[in-house]
Design a protein around this motif. Sequence first.
Motif, PDB file in Angstrom:
ATOM      1  N   THR A 194       0.809  -1.219   0.000  1.00 38.41           N
ATOM      2  CA  THR A 194       0.000   0.000   0.000  1.00 38.41           C
ATOM      3  C   THR A 194       0.841   1.267   0.000  1.00 38.41           C
TER       4      THR A 194
ATOM      5  N   MET B 255       4.586   3.444  -3.826  1.00 43.05           N
ATOM      6  CA  MET B 255       4.913   4.706  -4.493  1.00 43.05           C
ATOM      7  C   MET B 255       5.880   5.541  -3.664  1.00 43.05           C
TER       8      MET B 255
ATOM      9  N   ASN C  92       4.553   8.197 -10.267  1.00 38.17           N
ATOM     10  CA  ASN C  92       3.716   8.551  -9.135  1.00 38.17           C
ATOM     11  C   ASN C  92       2.307   8.024  -9.350  1.00 38.17           C
ATOM     12  N   ALA C  93       1.410   8.352  -8.436  1.00 44.62           N
ATOM     13  CA  ALA C  93       0.049   7.823  -8.491  1.00 44.62           C
ATOM     14  C   ALA C  93      -0.716   8.338  -9.707  1.00 44.62           C
TER      15      ALA C  93
ATOM     16  N   ARG D 173       0.181   6.242 -12.716  1.00 46.76           N
ATOM     17  CA  ARG D 173      -0.497   4.945 -12.608  1.00 46.76           C
ATOM     18  C   ARG D 173      -1.960   5.070 -13.022  1.00 46.76           C
ATOM     19  N   ALA D 174      -2.637   6.134 -12.615  1.00 44.76           N
ATOM     20  CA  ALA D 174      -4.039   6.325 -12.977  1.00 44.76           C
ATOM     21  C   ALA D 174      -4.207   6.513 -14.482  1.00 44.76           C
TER      22      ALA D 174
ATOM     23  N   ASP E  67       0.358  -3.682  -9.896  1.00 40.99           N
ATOM     24  CA  ASP E  67       0.663  -3.184  -8.547  1.00 40.99           C
ATOM     25  C   ASP E  67       1.587  -4.134  -7.788  1.00 40.99           C
TER      26      ASP E  67
ATOM     27  N   SER F 202       5.373  -3.158  -6.553  1.00 43.30           N
ATOM     28  CA  SER F 202       5.638  -3.176  -5.116  1.00 43.30           C
ATOM     29  C   SER F 202       7.079  -3.569  -4.799  1.00 43.30           C
TER      30      SER F 202
ATOM     31  N   TYR G  98      -4.946   5.207  -6.273  1.00 36.53           N
ATOM     32  CA  TYR G  98      -3.870   4.502  -5.568  1.00 36.53           C
ATOM     33  C   TYR G  98      -4.195   4.341  -4.085  1.00 36.53           C
ATOM     34  N   ASP G  99      -4.934   5.290  -3.505  1.00 38.75           N
ATOM     35  CA  ASP G  99      -5.284   5.228  -2.087  1.00 38.75           C
ATOM     36  C   ASP G  99      -6.231   4.072  -1.778  1.00 38.75           C
TER      37      ASP G  99
ATOM     38  N   LEU H  27      -5.875   1.077  -2.505  1.00 41.53           N
ATOM     39  CA  LEU H  27      -5.152  -0.177  -2.268  1.00 41.53           C
ATOM     40  C   LEU H  27      -5.130  -0.555  -0.796  1.00 41.53           C
TER      41      LEU H  27
END
Length: 498
Positions: free
Chosen positions: A244, A247, A255-256, A259-260, A288, A292, A396-397, A399
């Motif tokens: 989690t 990043m 960054n997030a 990813r989006a 993801d 990680s 991303y949050d 996760l």
Amino acid sequence: MATTAQSRRSSSASNAAAKRQAAAAAEKESRHGKPAAAAEHRLAHKRPALSNITNQAPPRAAFSQSSGNAPCTSKSVCIKKGSSTFTANPGFHGASSVAPSSTFVKPSIVPTKGTSAIVCDPNLTKPTLPPVLVSIDTSPAQSDESMSPCDSLRSPDVEYLDDNEAAGIHSIEKKTSSALFISKPEEPAGRLLCKRDIIADIESRDDGIRDIDDNLDDPQLCAFIACDIYKHLRASESKKRPSTDFMEKVQKDINASMRAILIDWLVEVAEEYRLVPDTLYLTVNYIDRYLSGNPMDRQRLQLLGVACMMIASKYEEICAPQVEEFCYITDNTYFKEEVLQMESAVLGYLKFEMTAPTTKCFLRRFVRATQGSNEALSLQLDHLASYLAELSLLAYDMLRYAPSLIAASAIFLARFMLFPSKNPWNSTLRHYTRYQPSDLRNCVMALHSLCCNSHHSSSLPAIREKYSQHKYKFAAKKFCPSLIPCEFFQDDNTSSSS
């Protein structure tokens, strides 16, 4: 006679030469005439790939004016490593292997409407593979007839037992059952009920819990073992979850927001190739999990996305897209060998553990638990919950929440959006989701924020445009109330909704 044969050979040779000259003239005309213009017109509609993954996406209006009716037109290519047309080997028909090939020939892609078409060069010949030597340890004297598999199916001769032998066998069976404490099974009257069915019937009489595993005629529902399957999924979902905070701790160049943007583009790709929803969820899970533990350069983030989607397609799809098609959707930004190498790296890091419980796995179970007699309303609830669950893939949050918790929260919010005045949680959902309303509060509020922001945000429109179609019952256009009553999150509130 000889003169006649010689004249025939000369005439046939002249005819062949004339045909070759006509073919050469037609080829020359096709290169400089209308066919070349038609090919150029088709290539003009070629669908561009993802842009340089930055925090600011290019405006869609300006792009739509330049490229026309391309289905995935939110991004453009940042890096080009070769020509956009290359020639495929006609002998390649199988799935892509993990190890890259030593020889590489670029395929020629002719795009069509909707999906890409791969045209092979007819001048190439199919490669011949060296023969594979297989050694079988068999006796030289053993014939093919003696090795027939039908020998195992031959029935033995029937043996008849007299009364004395039957009594002896019965005595041995009785002693064995007594030593192993085997009791004679008692068959209940009517249909066979397992322990889970009996418990569900008792609870349904007391608390109004509806049994959703009562359809024993459909083998795909697995009614007898459905509860055990989802218990196993709940126990194993924590083992296949990504980190989690990768990043902040692992990634330095992405960054997030990047990813989006990648996931938003993959949603368009999955919709264009008509992939099943499980393929998309598994793709994001693989991305993801790989991020990680592996730092990733932003120029290779799209390569990771198409490699993970190719792996998920091989796992879920009946007819998975070929590796050439994944090269095509990136506008040939990456070569075939690069995609195969990234696929090998992902499989190696994940240790070939491709099975992962996703939000879609639990969402099917929870939607079935909330379905009523109104088929149209149940279908609308299914699409609305799926829309909310896919919105969670972008953030991303999200996760930090387990897939089963996101699925239950999507059901909660979808029922609230359809029936704002009624409590969205009931005893049946408590029983099958194993979540109380207080457990869902934070996740429901996060999904509610994503849903409200999606109506005003245009930077990541793929999911909203997807669920604004008629086939999804315009789920993305459903009004979302700005406030959820606090009493709906109280555990002691047992009021149920229809």
